[in-house]
Design a protein around this motif. Sequence first.
Motif, short mmCIF file in Angstrom:
data_model
loop_
_atom_site.label_atom_id
_atom_site.label_comp_id
_atom_site.label_asym_id
_atom_site.label_seq_id
_atom_site.Cartn_x
_atom_site.Cartn_y
_atom_site.Cartn_z
N ILE A 37 0.87 -1.16 0.00
CA ILE A 37 0.00 0.00 0.00
C ILE A 37 0.91 1.22 0.00
CG2 ILE A 37 -0.22 0.06 2.53
CD1 ILE A 37 -3.17 0.96 2.00
N TYR A 38 0.56 2.23 -0.79
CA TYR A 38 1.49 3.34 -0.95
C TYR A 38 0.75 4.65 -1.13
CZ TYR A 38 0.58 2.79 -6.00
OH TYR A 38 -0.02 2.69 -7.23
N LEU A 39 1.49 5.73 -0.94
CA LEU A 39 0.98 7.07 -1.16
C LEU A 39 1.78 7.71 -2.28
CD1 LEU A 39 -0.81 9.49 -0.34
CD2 LEU A 39 1.00 10.15 1.28
N PHE A 40 1.10 8.00 -3.37
CA PHE A 40 1.69 8.69 -4.51
C PHE A 40 1.34 10.16 -4.38
CE2 PHE A 40 1.48 9.12 -9.43
CZ PHE A 40 2.78 9.61 -9.46
N MET A 41 2.35 11.03 -4.37
CA MET A 41 2.17 12.45 -4.06
C MET A 41 2.53 13.30 -5.28
SD MET A 41 3.92 12.18 -0.28
CE MET A 41 5.16 11.00 -0.85
N PRO A 42 1.73 13.24 -6.33
CA PRO A 42 2.15 13.84 -7.60
C PRO A 42 1.62 15.25 -7.83
CG PRO A 42 0.21 12.53 -8.00
CD PRO A 42 0.50 12.44 -6.52
N GLU A 43 2.27 15.93 -8.77
CA GLU A 43 1.62 17.03 -9.46
C GLU A 43 0.78 16.40 -10.57
OE1 GLU A 43 3.42 21.00 -10.77
OE2 GLU A 43 3.34 19.87 -12.65
N PHE A 72 -6.96 5.86 -3.17
CA PHE A 72 -6.52 4.54 -2.74
C PHE A 72 -5.51 4.02 -3.74
CE2 PHE A 72 -6.84 -0.12 -2.87
CZ PHE A 72 -6.50 -0.42 -1.55
N MET A 73 -4.38 3.48 -3.23
CA MET A 73 -3.31 3.00 -4.10
C MET A 73 -2.73 1.72 -3.50
SD MET A 73 -1.70 6.77 -4.13
CE MET A 73 -2.79 8.15 -4.50
N LEU A 86 2.14 -9.18 -11.51
CA LEU A 86 2.02 -7.94 -10.75
C LEU A 86 0.75 -7.20 -11.15
CD1 LEU A 86 3.30 -5.78 -8.84
CD2 LEU A 86 4.38 -4.82 -10.90
N ALA A 87 0.04 -6.68 -10.16
CA ALA A 87 -1.12 -5.81 -10.38
C ALA A 87 -0.94 -4.55 -9.56
CB ALA A 87 -2.41 -6.52 -10.00
N ASP A 88 -1.22 -3.39 -10.15
CA ASP A 88 -1.06 -2.10 -9.50
C ASP A 88 -2.30 -1.26 -9.78
OD1 ASP A 88 -0.08 0.19 -8.29
OD2 ASP A 88 1.11 0.79 -10.01
N TYR A 89 -2.98 -0.77 -8.71
CA TYR A 89 -4.24 -0.06 -8.84
C TYR A 89 -4.16 1.31 -8.17
CZ TYR A 89 -9.18 1.14 -8.25
OH TYR A 89 -10.39 1.79 -8.26
N ASN A 90 -4.72 2.33 -8.83
CA ASN A 90 -4.71 3.69 -8.31
C ASN A 90 -6.08 4.31 -8.54
OD1 ASN A 90 -4.34 6.73 -8.55
ND2 ASN A 90 -2.27 6.15 -7.92
N TYR A 91 -6.65 4.90 -7.48
CA TYR A 91 -7.95 5.58 -7.54
C TYR A 91 -7.79 6.97 -6.93
CZ TYR A 91 -12.91 6.62 -6.68
OH TYR A 91 -14.15 7.21 -6.67
N THR A 110 -11.86 22.28 -12.27
CA THR A 110 -11.68 20.93 -12.79
C THR A 110 -11.99 19.92 -11.69
OG1 THR A 110 -9.89 21.71 -14.22
CG2 THR A 110 -10.07 19.33 -13.89
N SER A 111 -12.74 18.91 -12.01
CA SER A 111 -12.99 17.80 -11.07
C SER A 111 -12.86 16.49 -11.84
CB SER A 111 -14.37 17.92 -10.43
OG SER A 111 -15.39 17.83 -11.41
N PHE A 112 -12.28 15.49 -11.18
CA PHE A 112 -12.16 14.20 -11.86
C PHE A 112 -12.14 13.06 -10.85
CE2 PHE A 112 -7.69 15.63 -11.41
CZ PHE A 112 -7.12 14.55 -10.75
N THR A 113 -12.69 11.94 -11.30
CA THR A 113 -12.54 10.65 -10.64
C THR A 113 -11.82 9.75 -11.62
OG1 THR A 113 -14.59 10.94 -9.38
CG2 THR A 113 -13.73 8.70 -9.60
N THR A 114 -10.61 9.38 -11.26
CA THR A 114 -9.75 8.65 -12.19
C THR A 114 -9.27 7.35 -11.55
OG1 THR A 114 -9.00 10.63 -13.37
CG2 THR A 114 -7.56 8.71 -13.44
N GLN A 115 -9.31 6.29 -12.34
CA GLN A 115 -8.78 4.99 -11.92
C GLN A 115 -7.84 4.46 -13.00
OE1 GLN A 115 -12.00 2.26 -10.23
NE2 GLN A 115 -13.20 3.67 -11.48
N TYR A 116 -6.77 3.83 -12.59
CA TYR A 116 -5.99 3.05 -13.55
C TYR A 116 -5.45 1.79 -12.89
CZ TYR A 116 -2.23 6.26 -11.83
OH TYR A 116 -1.39 7.02 -11.07
#
Length: 250
Positions: A37-43, A72-73, A86-91, A110-116
């Motif tokens: 479980i991880y925290l991605f802190m992007p621009e 959630f990541m 390997l499976a990697d999920y980001n919401y 701008t508003s978005f709900t993004t999953q990959y």
Amino acid sequence: MSATRNWRGPLLGISLAGAMATMASAQQSDWSYEASIYLFMPETETSLDTPLGTLDGTLSFSDALENLDFAFMAAFGATNGRWSFLADYNYTDLSFSSDTPGPASSGLDTSFTTQYLSGYAGYRVYDDQDAYVDIVGGFRWFSTETEFNLQPGAAPGRRTTVDANWTDPVIGARARVRFSDKWSGTGFIDYGGFRSGSETWQVLLTADYAINDRWLIRGGYRYISFDHDIDGNDFKFDQSGPLLGATYRF
């Protein structure tokens, strides 16, 4: 977006994990696993080209903390000999405002709900005591509900929405180098799309510290990019920044 479309990617990830578990049951002692479980802190930058111009929203991570609705990541991996999965999920669910150049508009909301979801099968092509290299191939699924609200200025305001999902094939490589009993480093790169109007790629670099035989702490940097043609309009979504996570091995 319907519930079926919205959860197609996560369900595919669950199916992948279930398939790995089924394979593992046949040869339990030959498999090893790791869950992260991880925290991605992007621009984050998302844009859409339209006949009336480009809509472009950019958000730094510090601002994202104030505007974050939910995130959630997580990642899961399984290894058996030279083979790995390997499976990697980001919401991410975000909404924010940004300035626009010129007097035509007073700003962009701008508003978005993004999953990959990325899923890979890998084969180890190099392995020694202190390093290994895997070649990987698989898919990346991307889903977004994005809304651009251009506020009125000298020109009237307008709203544009993007509601789409797609899947791209990807290939890549993963390498890990062991520096000491506690420290190691991991590098991962992939590229996908391979068709007109769709491209995705990412780079991930981490420094890894083993607390004990079970727990690993990772910190590093990630860049991930999506570029896809939606109804003749170019949609882009890019994230880049630091990452911090914990991995449990079993």
